[in-house]
Design a protein around this motif. Structure first.
Motif, PDB file in Angstrom:
ATOM      1  N   PRO A  62       1.011  -1.101  -0.224  1.00 55.20           N
ATOM      2  CA  PRO A  62       0.217   0.374   0.026  1.00 55.20           C
ATOM      3  C   PRO A  62       0.537   1.201  -0.322  1.00 55.20           C
ATOM      4  CG  PRO A  62      -0.561  -1.283   1.107  1.00 55.20           C
ATOM      5  CD  PRO A  62       0.348  -2.000   1.350  1.00 55.20           C
ATOM      6  N   ALA A  63       1.803   1.031   0.255  1.00 52.51           N
ATOM      7  CA  ALA A  63       2.997   2.474   0.747  1.00 52.51           C
ATOM      8  C   ALA A  63       3.186   2.341  -0.389  1.00 52.51           C
ATOM      9  CB  ALA A  63       4.091   2.334   1.609  1.00 52.51           C
ATOM     10  N   GLY A  64       2.943   2.328  -1.614  1.00 56.00           N
ATOM     11  CA  GLY A  64       3.398   2.491  -2.782  1.00 56.00           C
ATOM     12  C   GLY A  64       2.487   3.376  -4.031  1.00 56.00           C
ATOM     13  N   PHE A  65       1.538   3.066  -3.250  1.00 57.01           N
ATOM     14  CA  PHE A  65       0.039   3.675  -3.829  1.00 57.01           C
ATOM     15  C   PHE A  65      -0.635   3.952  -3.258  1.00 57.01           C
ATOM     16  CE2 PHE A  65       1.059  -0.401  -5.442  1.00 57.01           C
ATOM     17  CZ  PHE A  65       1.542  -0.499  -6.551  1.00 57.01           C
ATOM     18  N   ALA A 243      11.765   9.975 -17.600  1.00 53.98           N
ATOM     19  CA  ALA A 243      11.792   8.971 -19.046  1.00 53.98           C
ATOM     20  C   ALA A 243      10.589   8.135 -18.148  1.00 53.98           C
ATOM     21  CB  ALA A 243      12.128   8.018 -19.217  1.00 53.98           C
ATOM     22  N   SER A 244      10.252   8.027 -16.696  1.00 57.89           N
ATOM     23  CA  SER A 244       9.194   7.266 -16.057  1.00 57.89           C
ATOM     24  C   SER A 244       8.260   8.203 -15.934  1.00 57.89           C
ATOM     25  CB  SER A 244       9.803   7.200 -14.609  1.00 57.89           C
ATOM     26  OG  SER A 244      10.998   6.389 -14.948  1.00 57.89           O
ATOM     27  N   ALA A 245       8.489   9.778 -15.572  1.00 56.15           N
ATOM     28  CA  ALA A 245       7.040  10.792 -15.645  1.00 56.15           C
ATOM     29  C   ALA A 245       6.663  10.465 -16.749  1.00 56.15           C
ATOM     30  CB  ALA A 245       7.741  12.007 -15.658  1.00 56.15           C
ATOM     31  N   GLN A 246       7.047  10.667 -17.977  1.00 56.34           N
ATOM     32  CA  GLN A 246       6.731  10.874 -19.234  1.00 56.34           C
ATOM     33  C   GLN A 246       5.550   9.445 -20.104  1.00 56.34           C
ATOM     34  OE1 GLN A 246       9.636  11.303 -22.500  1.00 56.34           O
ATOM     35  NE2 GLN A 246       9.754  13.025 -22.198  1.00 56.34           N
ATOM     36  N   GLU A 247       5.569   8.576 -18.693  1.00 54.65           N
ATOM     37  CA  GLU A 247       5.092   7.641 -18.931  1.00 54.65           C
ATOM     38  C   GLU A 247       4.150   7.447 -18.183  1.00 54.65           C
ATOM     39  OE1 GLU A 247       4.321   4.730 -21.547  1.00 54.65           O
ATOM     40  OE2 GLU A 247       6.504   6.361 -23.010  1.00 54.65           O
ATOM     41  N   GLY A 248       3.396   8.217 -17.113  1.00 53.62           N
ATOM     42  CA  GLY A 248       2.706   8.234 -16.167  1.00 53.62           C
ATOM     43  C   GLY A 248       3.998   7.202 -15.181  1.00 53.62           C
ATOM     44  N   PHE A 249       4.695   6.804 -14.679  1.00 51.14           N
ATOM     45  CA  PHE A 249       4.975   5.495 -13.830  1.00 51.14           C
ATOM     46  C   PHE A 249       6.318   6.436 -13.186  1.00 51.14           C
ATOM     47  CE2 PHE A 249       1.933   3.362 -16.678  1.00 51.14           C
ATOM     48  CZ  PHE A 249       1.795   2.332 -15.620  1.00 51.14           C
ATOM     49  N   ILE A 252       9.612   4.659 -11.029  1.00 56.03           N
ATOM     50  CA  ILE A 252       9.229   3.490 -10.997  1.00 56.03           C
ATOM     51  C   ILE A 252      10.927   3.255 -12.428  1.00 56.03           C
ATOM     52  CG2 ILE A 252       7.939   1.464 -12.156  1.00 56.03           C
ATOM     53  CD1 ILE A 252       5.413   2.317 -10.918  1.00 56.03           C
ATOM     54  N   PRO A 253      12.165   2.080 -11.963  1.00 60.89           N
ATOM     55  CA  PRO A 253      12.909   2.347 -13.320  1.00 60.89           C
ATOM     56  C   PRO A 253      11.837   1.832 -14.366  1.00 60.89           C
ATOM     57  CG  PRO A 253      13.382   1.690 -10.552  1.00 60.89           C
ATOM     58  CD  PRO A 253      12.507   1.821 -10.827  1.00 60.89           C
ATOM     59  N   ARG A 254      12.826   2.219 -15.445  1.00 61.53           N
ATOM     60  CA  ARG A 254      12.202   1.637 -16.751  1.00 61.53           C
ATOM     61  C   ARG A 254      13.296   1.228 -17.319  1.00 61.53           C
ATOM     62  NH1 ARG A 254       7.254   3.073 -17.045  1.00 61.53           N
ATOM     63  NH2 ARG A 254       6.526   2.907 -19.210  1.00 61.53           N
ATOM     64  N   GLN A 280      10.043   0.064 -20.135  1.00 58.14           N
ATOM     65  CA  GLN A 280       8.694  -0.745 -19.624  1.00 58.14           C
ATOM     66  C   GLN A 280       9.022  -0.203 -18.481  1.00 58.14           C
ATOM     67  OE1 GLN A 280       5.976  -2.524 -20.288  1.00 58.14           O
ATOM     68  NE2 GLN A 280       5.350  -3.148 -18.609  1.00 58.14           N
ATOM     69  N   ALA A 281       7.940  -0.347 -17.117  1.00 62.53           N
ATOM     70  CA  ALA A 281       8.452  -0.255 -15.584  1.00 62.53           C
ATOM     71  C   ALA A 281       9.067  -1.865 -15.597  1.00 62.53           C
ATOM     72  CB  ALA A 281       6.600   0.303 -14.916  1.00 62.53           C
ATOM     73  N   GLU A 282       9.849  -1.639 -14.508  1.00 59.65           N
ATOM     74  CA  GLU A 282      10.516  -2.637 -13.985  1.00 59.65           C
ATOM     75  C   GLU A 282       9.491  -4.472 -13.119  1.00 59.65           C
ATOM     76  OE1 GLU A 282      13.515  -2.237 -11.453  1.00 59.65           O
ATOM     77  OE2 GLU A 282      15.449  -1.844 -13.056  1.00 59.65           O
ATOM     78  N   ASP A 283       8.140  -3.216 -12.839  1.00 70.10           N
ATOM     79  CA  ASP A 283       7.368  -3.950 -11.776  1.00 70.10           C
ATOM     80  C   ASP A 283       6.277  -4.597 -12.915  1.00 70.10           C
ATOM     81  OD1 ASP A 283       5.906  -1.352 -11.455  1.00 70.10           O
ATOM     82  OD2 ASP A 283       6.165  -1.587  -9.421  1.00 70.10           O
TER      83      ASP A 283
END
Length: 297
Positions: A62-65, A243-249, A252-254, A280-283
């Motif tokens: 939950p801490a991640g969301f 790069a992460s922000a442009q993809e909406g995440f 999160i490493p991509r 692609q987001a790693e998770d």
């Protein structure tokens, strides 16, 4: 595995998407690469041997969301869902859904199965899942440059792995979307068993189409050439964050995906080309992303 001789090739393209630039000469050392994408049968052997639990099967933190309903924080993965007709192609959420319970053994959600699909590429595997398999198999993921070099099959500089036309003589040379995306697919409509199409010049199958493939490289919005000045840690972090922000995440490493998939269509995603790349987001596992293994020669 196939032994690739190594050499220098022309990496990237200036004809299609901005992140494929700049075109540059890139050396690659000799290496070994799986002839086929890792299959469900292969991955089942790994899980049976190790007891490994994939990211899609684990409870979400939950801490991640922040702000999310705890009832929504259940294990799952992203599943492609065709639409009933034309939609806004600028919003990928029109055809992707978060599916609770989807994971590699039930790739489209509860009730789906890999029974009868053992020779299909494994999907719904996150970056951690594929690197765990690679370590078990005594290998590693290919780099982005290695994947592009291998996908070209010796056709240096060509737009596609088979030449400059997407469908020579009107014949698809890889498993990609045929028809109007995302509602009218006149092709296979799904991932195909590995090896269903002709190999490339190096004897490798499905380097283009079928499923996107993970590489080991972090994604940045442009190629970083070996001749470029070294990127300091702060600038590199900014590139990755952008790069992460442009993809909406954000945060999160991509990593770079290569090769395109059965969802690549000229009217939406002309990425069934060796030079094409996608972040692609790693998770996050998805129903059109798999992988193959490399080893040092």
């Amino acid at each position: 595995m196939v032994l690739l001789p190594g050499g220098t090739f022309t990496m990237g393209s200036d004809e299609f998407y901005p992140d494929e630039r700049p075109v540059h000469e890139r050396p690659v050392a000799a290496f070994l690469l799986d002839r086929y994408e890792v299959t469900n049968e292969d991955y089942a052997r790994f899980v049976d041997d190790t007891g490994y639990v994939t990211v899609a099967e684990r409870a979400l933190d939950p801490a991640g969301f922040p702000g999310a309903d705890p009832a929504d924080l259940v294990p799952g993965a992203m599943v492609f869902t065709p639409t009933a007709g034309p939609v806004d192609l600028g919003n990928w959420r029109n055809w992707w859904r978060w599916q609770p319970g989807a994971y590699w053994r039930e790739p489209f959600g509860p009730g789906s199965s890999i029974d009868g699909r053992l020779r299909h590429p494994v999907v719904q595997v996150a970056f951690e899942d594929v690197t765990a398999y690679a370590a078990w198999a005594g290998g590693r993921l290919p780099t982005e440059a290695e994947h592009e070099y291998a996908a070209r099959g010796g056709r240096d500089g060509a737009r596609f792995a088979w030449g400059d036309e997407p469908y020579p003589d009107g014949i698809p040379r890889a498993n990609t979307w045929l028809g109007r995306f995302p509602y009218d697919n006149q092709g296979v409509g799904d991932a195909a068993p590995v090896g269903s199409y002709e190999p490339n010049g190096y004897g490798l199958y499905d380097m283009i189409g079928n499923v996107w493939e993970w590489t080991s490289d972090y994604y940045t919005p442009r190629h970083v050439r070996l001749s470029d000045a070294p990127v300091d840690a702060g600038k590199r972090a900014n590139l990755l964050a952008t790069a992460s922000a442009q993809e909406g995440f954000p945060g999160i490493p991509r990593r770079v995906l290569k090769g395109g998939s059965h969802l690549c269509s000229p009217d939406y995603c002309l990425r069934f080309r060796p030079a094409a790349r996608s972040p692609q987001a790693e998770d996050t596992g998805m129903s059109h992303i798999g992988f193959r293994i490399a080893r040092d020669a």
